[in-house]
Design a protein around this motif. Structure first.
Motif, mmCIF file in Angstrom:
data_model
loop_
_atom_site.group_PDB
_atom_site.id
_atom_site.type_symbol
_atom_site.label_atom_id
_atom_site.label_comp_id
_atom_site.label_asym_id
_atom_site.label_seq_id
_atom_site.Cartn_x
_atom_site.Cartn_y
_atom_site.Cartn_z
ATOM 1 N N SER A 68 7.182 2.294 6.088
ATOM 2 C CA SER A 68 6.022 2.559 6.351
ATOM 3 C C SER A 68 5.010 1.646 5.882
ATOM 4 O O SER A 68 5.496 0.526 5.243
ATOM 5 N N SER A 69 3.881 1.464 6.271
ATOM 6 C CA SER A 69 3.208 0.436 6.092
ATOM 7 C C SER A 69 2.780 -0.191 4.583
ATOM 8 O O SER A 69 2.253 -1.026 4.515
ATOM 9 N N ALA A 108 -4.106 2.627 14.341
ATOM 10 C CA ALA A 108 -5.316 2.702 13.542
ATOM 11 C C ALA A 108 -6.666 3.382 14.197
ATOM 12 O O ALA A 108 -6.483 3.380 15.297
ATOM 13 N N TYR A 109 -7.450 3.677 13.466
ATOM 14 C CA TYR A 109 -8.655 4.181 13.920
ATOM 15 C C TYR A 109 -9.499 3.151 14.669
ATOM 16 O O TYR A 109 -9.641 2.048 14.525
ATOM 17 N N LEU A 110 -10.007 3.459 16.149
ATOM 18 C CA LEU A 110 -10.604 2.441 16.897
ATOM 19 C C LEU A 110 -12.042 2.959 16.945
ATOM 20 O O LEU A 110 -12.582 3.927 17.181
ATOM 21 N N ASP A 162 -14.905 -14.131 5.740
ATOM 22 C CA ASP A 162 -14.778 -14.458 6.954
ATOM 23 C C ASP A 162 -13.804 -13.749 7.690
ATOM 24 O O ASP A 162 -13.893 -13.834 8.976
ATOM 25 N N GLU A 163 -13.115 -12.845 7.151
ATOM 26 C CA GLU A 163 -12.040 -11.908 7.757
ATOM 27 C C GLU A 163 -12.011 -10.755 6.825
ATOM 28 O O GLU A 163 -11.805 -10.951 5.393
ATOM 29 N N ILE A 164 -11.668 -9.713 7.497
ATOM 30 C CA ILE A 164 -11.210 -8.402 6.798
ATOM 31 C C ILE A 164 -9.778 -8.427 6.925
ATOM 32 O O ILE A 164 -9.177 -8.463 7.860
ATOM 33 N N PRO A 165 -8.817 -8.466 5.667
ATOM 34 C CA PRO A 165 -7.489 -8.446 5.696
ATOM 35 C C PRO A 165 -6.936 -7.334 6.230
ATOM 36 O O PRO A 165 -7.396 -6.059 5.863
ATOM 37 N N GLY A 169 -3.189 -3.304 12.359
ATOM 38 C CA GLY A 169 -4.397 -3.105 12.361
ATOM 39 C C GLY A 169 -5.015 -2.274 11.109
ATOM 40 O O GLY A 169 -6.205 -2.159 11.044
ATOM 41 N N LYS A 170 -4.105 -1.678 10.390
ATOM 42 C CA LYS A 170 -4.638 -1.016 9.333
ATOM 43 C C LYS A 170 -5.158 -1.877 8.207
ATOM 44 O O LYS A 170 -4.818 -2.901 7.727
ATOM 45 N N VAL A 171 -6.489 -1.511 7.524
ATOM 46 C CA VAL A 171 -7.137 -2.210 6.708
ATOM 47 C C VAL A 171 -6.841 -2.304 5.428
ATOM 48 O O VAL A 171 -6.359 -1.136 4.917
ATOM 49 N N LEU A 172 -6.568 -3.516 4.910
ATOM 50 C CA LEU A 172 -6.132 -3.463 3.366
ATOM 51 C C LEU A 172 -7.160 -3.339 2.281
ATOM 52 O O LEU A 172 -7.559 -4.422 1.810
ATOM 53 N N ARG A 173 -7.669 -2.232 2.105
ATOM 54 C CA ARG A 173 -8.801 -2.072 1.298
ATOM 55 C C ARG A 173 -8.574 -2.713 0.020
ATOM 56 O O ARG A 173 -9.195 -3.100 -0.818
ATOM 57 N N ARG A 174 -7.091 -2.469 -0.512
ATOM 58 C CA ARG A 174 -6.632 -2.788 -1.772
ATOM 59 C C ARG A 174 -6.743 -4.129 -2.206
ATOM 60 O O ARG A 174 -6.923 -4.353 -3.175
#
Length: 571
Positions: A197-198, A325-327, A542-545, A550-555
């Protein structure tokens, strides 16, 4: 709210090796030879018949006794083969050779850090590990930490001094005329592979996918395709194989099924790149006249903001599929500006716990007149059932968001050696997804967000996705990417308040950081209720991890913010 697929039903799952479904049916036996794989970097080609022969020698060398030069692998004895590699032709050969001998494989991310690789190896405890030469040193280091002997490590593709690679092993079996192994029996519950899993919350978990899961998934796709074909005027002569770009990672469910499994259902040519590289992608699209373009939102985002895209001939592309991931609608619209032959971008919803997909957006007119709905993720695939539930467990109404539970023959067996997580996620044949969706009266599904990402402020639920979409819709187009997540507030450390991390567009850079932040903050206050305002601030990055999928790593952003806050407090 209960939903059942509108498509014809999927036949009962047979108790047989999934290998038979792909390679031993009459339709496959009568296929003419065609180019199956092309190495996108050097142009090397492999035909379908050559692949079939290579797969059978692969099964032989993996299963033959050691005194015949084989590895004597046997799934019934508990053997599991780890695959730690970038994309390559023999990656697919190895997978199908293992399916043929009913010995499960475990897919390990080629992007793994040392800690992630150690966790994966501890989880699966592989009998053998096949490694791409470019990752050999990392594999040796991790294996030594866990006491895995070097003789259990094998080179999949490439060259390592003193070691034979998989191709060398096949050539030995061919040259020595080792008796070919026949496909071994398996039933619908036989473990086919493990996929991680991711890991967006906690450590990644290894999912168990069975031969029955694969059979159901393939049959659902066949039924889906047959219904799609009814809306298309078919040519009088069979068309040439479609040409796909295979640049997304094979170790992920999306790449595995798109490029390694489904390509055997219908004649297809795959142009393989070792990993996603925007420059290489834009070079091979016109060189090999790519028709089918499978992407994830994170790589699509980088492409559409690349100056090179405008200079690339994309006229061969007729189909685009976006998943994992969500588009965001704004991103889809921007891509469509460059694609003249693509009427819509195919989107869906899925997760590894349902093998790969649960729903897809249909073509116009399918199933007697159904129309795809912009911004949706489509309708349930054949054989699927769903429930959309409120927090108290009651059924949600039409267009009311709730957690989606899924049921079907594609629901995984559970998590490998993780009974507690399995019990909490797989309940009486249903999968609790942890995803919030809504469904309209036609059964069309709309993804809302991951439930774990939802914030509760003053007792009211706040959607980070909603705030992100508002920021992206700012009329001056000041940002190209954004992430919203909860951070500790001033009133209470326990209550999280929204904070935004934004990547500026050229317009935003020209305007300047301070003015851009003021404009964005004002736009949010103009369009959202006060409890949704960005009380946690707006930070320019500079960049969203993101994960490779493609899933955003909010944590990651949340932890970075908390660390910075602690540092400032000490000062």
């Amino acid at each position: 709210m209960y939903l059942k697929s509108l498509y014809p039903s999927v036949p009962s799952i047979p108790d047989q090796n999934y290998h038979h479904a792909l390679f031993s049916n009459p339709q496959q036996a009568n296929l003419p030879d065609y180019t199956l794989h092309i190495d996108g970097l050097n142009g090397r080609r492999r035909g379908r018949r050559e692949f079939d022969e290579r797969m059978r020698y692969g099964a032989t060398v993996l299963a033959a006794p050691q005194d015949q030069g084989g590895l004597a692998l046997d799934g019934q004895s508990g053997d599991i083969v780890g695959i730690y590699s970038t994309n390559c032709m023999d990656y697919i050969v190895l997978e199908h050779s293992l399916l043929m001998i009913a010995t499960p494989f475990a897919l390990i991310s080629a992007y793994s850090t040392e800690g992630e690789l150690l966790h994966a190896l501890r989880t699966i405890k592989p009998s053998r590990l096949f490694v791409h030469a470019s990752l050999w040193e990392q594999a040796v280091s991790a294996s030594s930490h866990l006491g895995i002997s070097l003789d259990r490590l094998h080179v999949l593709e490439g060259h390592v001094e003193g070691k034979k690679n998989f191709g060398d092993m096949l050539e030995y079996a061919r040259r020595c005329r080792v008796p070919k192994i026949q496909a071994r029996p398996a039933n619908k519950d036989t473990l086919a592979y493990l996929v991680f899993s991711s890991g967006t919350s906690g450590l990644p978990k290894a999912l168990m996918i069975s031969h029955g899961n694969l059979w159901f998934t393939s049959m659902a796709m066949v039924i889906y395709t047959q219904e799609e074909m009814k809306t298309i005027k078919m040519p009088t002569t069979p068309p040439p194989p479609m040409v796909w770009l295979a640049a997304l990672p094979f170790h992920h469910s999306y790449g595995l099924h798109m490029f390694c499994l489904r390509g055997f259902l219908y004649p297809t040519t795959y142009v393989i790149l070792p990993r996603w590289d925007a420059t290489q992608v834009l070079q091979v699209i016109p060189r090999y006249k790519i028709n089918m373009f499978a992407v994830v939102p994170s790589v699509l985002h980088k492409l559409v903001h690349s100056d090179a895209l405008e200079k690339t001939d994309l006229s061969s592309i007729t189909n685009v599929l976006c998943g994992a991931a969500y588009l965001q609608p704004q991103l889809a619209d921007k891509l469509k500006q460059y694609l003249k032959k693509t009427p819509q971008i195919s989107e869906g919803y899925g997760l590894s716990e349902v093998t790969v997909s649960a729903c897809l957006k249909p073509s116009p007119g399918v199933l007697g007149g159904l129309q795809p709905v912009p911004g949706s993720c489509g309708i349930l695939l054949p054989g699927m059932e769903a429930r959309i539930l409120r927090e108290d467990g009651s059924d949600a109404d039409v267009d009311e968001p709730g957690e989606i539970w899924l049921r079907g023959g594609n629901v995984a067996l559970g998590y490998y050696n993780n009974e507690d997580e399995t019990k909490g996620t797989f309940v009486n044949g249903w999968l609790r997804t942890g995803d919030k969706v809504r469904a309209d009266a036609s059964g069309t599904l709309f993804f809302v967000e991951r439930m774990k990402d939802t914030l509760k402020i003053s007792g009211v639920q706040v959607s980070p996705t909603e705030i992100e979409n508002v920021l992206l819709s700012q009329p001056d187009k000041l940002v190209t990417d954004v992430c919203v997540a909860g951070v500790p507030g001033v009133r209470s450390h326990d209550e999280k308040v929204p904070r935004a991390w934004v990547v500026l567009s050229e317009a935003g850079v020209r305007m300047g950081d301070a003015t851009t932040v003021q404009r964005l903050d004002a736009w949010v206050k103009q369009n959202l209720s006060s409890y949704k305002w960005l009380r946690g601030g707006i930070e320019i990055v500079d960049e969203i991890p993101k994960l490779p999928t493609g899933k955003v790593l909010r944590r990651v952003l949340q932890k970075r913010h908390e660390k910075d806050a602690r540092t400032k407090t000490k000062l």
